[in-house]
Write an enzyme that holds these catalytic residues in place. Structure first.
Site, PDB file in Angstrom:
ATOM      1  N   ASP A  53      25.723   9.039 -32.098  1.00  0.00           N
ATOM      2  CA  ASP A  53      26.148   8.928 -30.564  1.00  0.00           C
ATOM      3  C   ASP A  53      24.934   9.750 -29.705  1.00  0.00           C
ATOM      4  OD1 ASP A  53      28.576   7.682 -30.668  1.00  0.00           O
ATOM      5  OD2 ASP A  53      29.284   9.566 -31.660  1.00  0.00           O
ATOM      6  N   HIS A  90      30.097   7.015 -39.923  1.00  0.00           N
ATOM      7  CA  HIS A  90      30.436   7.444 -38.690  1.00  0.00           C
ATOM      8  C   HIS A  90      30.138   8.753 -38.232  1.00  0.00           C
ATOM      9  CE1 HIS A  90      33.750   8.523 -35.494  1.00  0.00           C
ATOM     10  NE2 HIS A  90      33.095   7.415 -35.046  1.00  0.00           N
ATOM     11  N   HIS A 138      28.233  13.603 -29.925  1.00  0.00           N
ATOM     12  CA  HIS A 138      29.453  12.610 -29.407  1.00  0.00           C
ATOM     13  C   HIS A 138      29.913  12.869 -28.065  1.00  0.00           C
ATOM     14  CE1 HIS A 138      33.356  11.140 -28.991  1.00  0.00           C
ATOM     15  NE2 HIS A 138      33.007  10.191 -29.810  1.00  0.00           N
TER      16      HIS A 138
END
Ligand code: G3P
Ligand code: CA
Length: 340
Positions: free
Chosen positions: A59, A30, A72
């Protein structure tokens, strides 16, 4: 200092280059190995690769000159020194938007551990120290080249897991982020269901558009979130999507779901009993894979004694197909342990 970090990462990669999970459960790093290095930096991605992750997440937001970058937030102020470098470039709301900066400007920024914009404090105080070493924002292309390059040099096949961030907000600013991202992905050979990629988004209307209008054949993942969370630019009905009817709809355009952890397991009661939903069972019955987020060793849910207990609950007891984690090494080690 940057060189020291790069060497450290390279060393870890070399020592663990052949390490990867032996099961069919996916370890998705992640924002890279973000428990150890500032999120989404190439260093965090290289470390995740070396730790044996199966997929590494990106992201994506756009710059002023339409370059997809790995970040992000649509804002730059939570993870960079943009405020110090470009003090007069905030919008009226006081925030600094990636979309207002060219890539050349963004390349001047240093990335740090995430701060809470309301109080300036670090979100994860135990993680990489502030102001040490130099990290930069990478473009999507650079992030892909790093992973594909390591795939070439190690013989592994680590995948990418990009998330299109806030497509409707980008559209409100006159930008079509999905079209731009799909073009970059295609340039790097990600074109169909066999490609080592999952493309994810919270916005159901955008995922349908990607599947039906933009005719993408990639594996798509519908992200889910607590319906109480409101985003004025995302009209997705998250309460509906977790119903039988909603999941059936998702199966019409996507290949999997990415639920928030509590949508799978509500918790563990004081007697140690698992309180789970039937989301995984229903999704599996429709052929959807389930990859919940986000597993953090330094942010355990209530009544969970250890990260490994949390992993066991989701990966073994509930049977999800993969997990998003800031600590990919811990998940890889868990899955590689003979008892698991
Ligand atoms: O994409 C899975 C997970 O990353 C969703 O949450 O906010 O970390 O992008 P977020
Ligand atoms: Ca994400």
């Amino acid at each position: 200092m940057k060189k020291v970090v790069s060497l450290l990462v390279a060393g870890l990669c070399l020592s663990a280059a052949l390490a990867h999970t032996q099961t069919d459960k996916l370890v998705i790093a992640h924002r890279g190995a973000s428990g150890y290095l500032p999120e989404h930096t190439l260093e965090a991605k290289a470390l995740a690769y070396g730790m044996g992750a199966d997929y590494i997440e990106q992201d994506i937001v756009l710059t002023r000159d339409n370059v997809p970058i790995v970040s992000h937030d649509i804002h730059l102020d939570t993870v960079t020194d943009v405020k110090e470098k470009f003090p007069d470039r905030a919008r009226d709301d006081g925030r600094f938007y990636a979309l207002d900066f060219t890539l050349a400007e963004i390349r001047q920024l240093h990335v740090n551990e995430r701060i809470n914009i309301d109080n300036g404090r670090r979100v994860y105080p135990g993680r990489f120290p502030a102001g040490k070493a130099h990290f930069n924002i990478a473009t999507l292309a650079e992030a892909i080249e790093l992973i594909q390059g390591l795939n070439r040099s190690t013989g592994r096949q680590v995948g990418i897991y990009p998330e299109i961030k806030h497509p409707a907000w980008h559209r409100s600013q006159g930008r079509d982020i999905s079209k731009i991202v799909l073009k970059v992905l295609s340039r790097y050979g990600y074109n169909d269901k066999n490609s080592r990629i999952y493309l994810q988004c919270f916005d159901a209307a955008e995922l349908k558009r990607i599947r039906w209008q933009l005719k993408s054949r990639l594996k798509l993942v519908q992200l889910l979130i607590d319906p109480r969370f409101k985003d004025p630019y995302n009209q997705t009905d998250f309460a509906h999507l977790v119903t039988a009817k909603g999941l059936l709809e998702i199966a019409g355009y996507a290949d999997g779901i990415g639920p928030w952890m509590p949508q799978v397991v509500r918790g563990v009661d004081q007697q140690g009993r698992l309180v789970q939903t039937d989301l995984v069972k229903q999704a599996h019955a429709l052929g959807l894979v389930v990859h919940p987020y986000t597993f953090r060793a330094d942010q355990l849910p209530e009544n969970i004694a250890s990260f490994e207990q949390l992993l066991g609950i989701f990966l073994q007891q509930v049977g999800v197909d993969g997990i998003f984690t800031d600590f990919p090494d811990r998940a890889v080690n868990f899955l590689r342990a003979p008892a698991n």
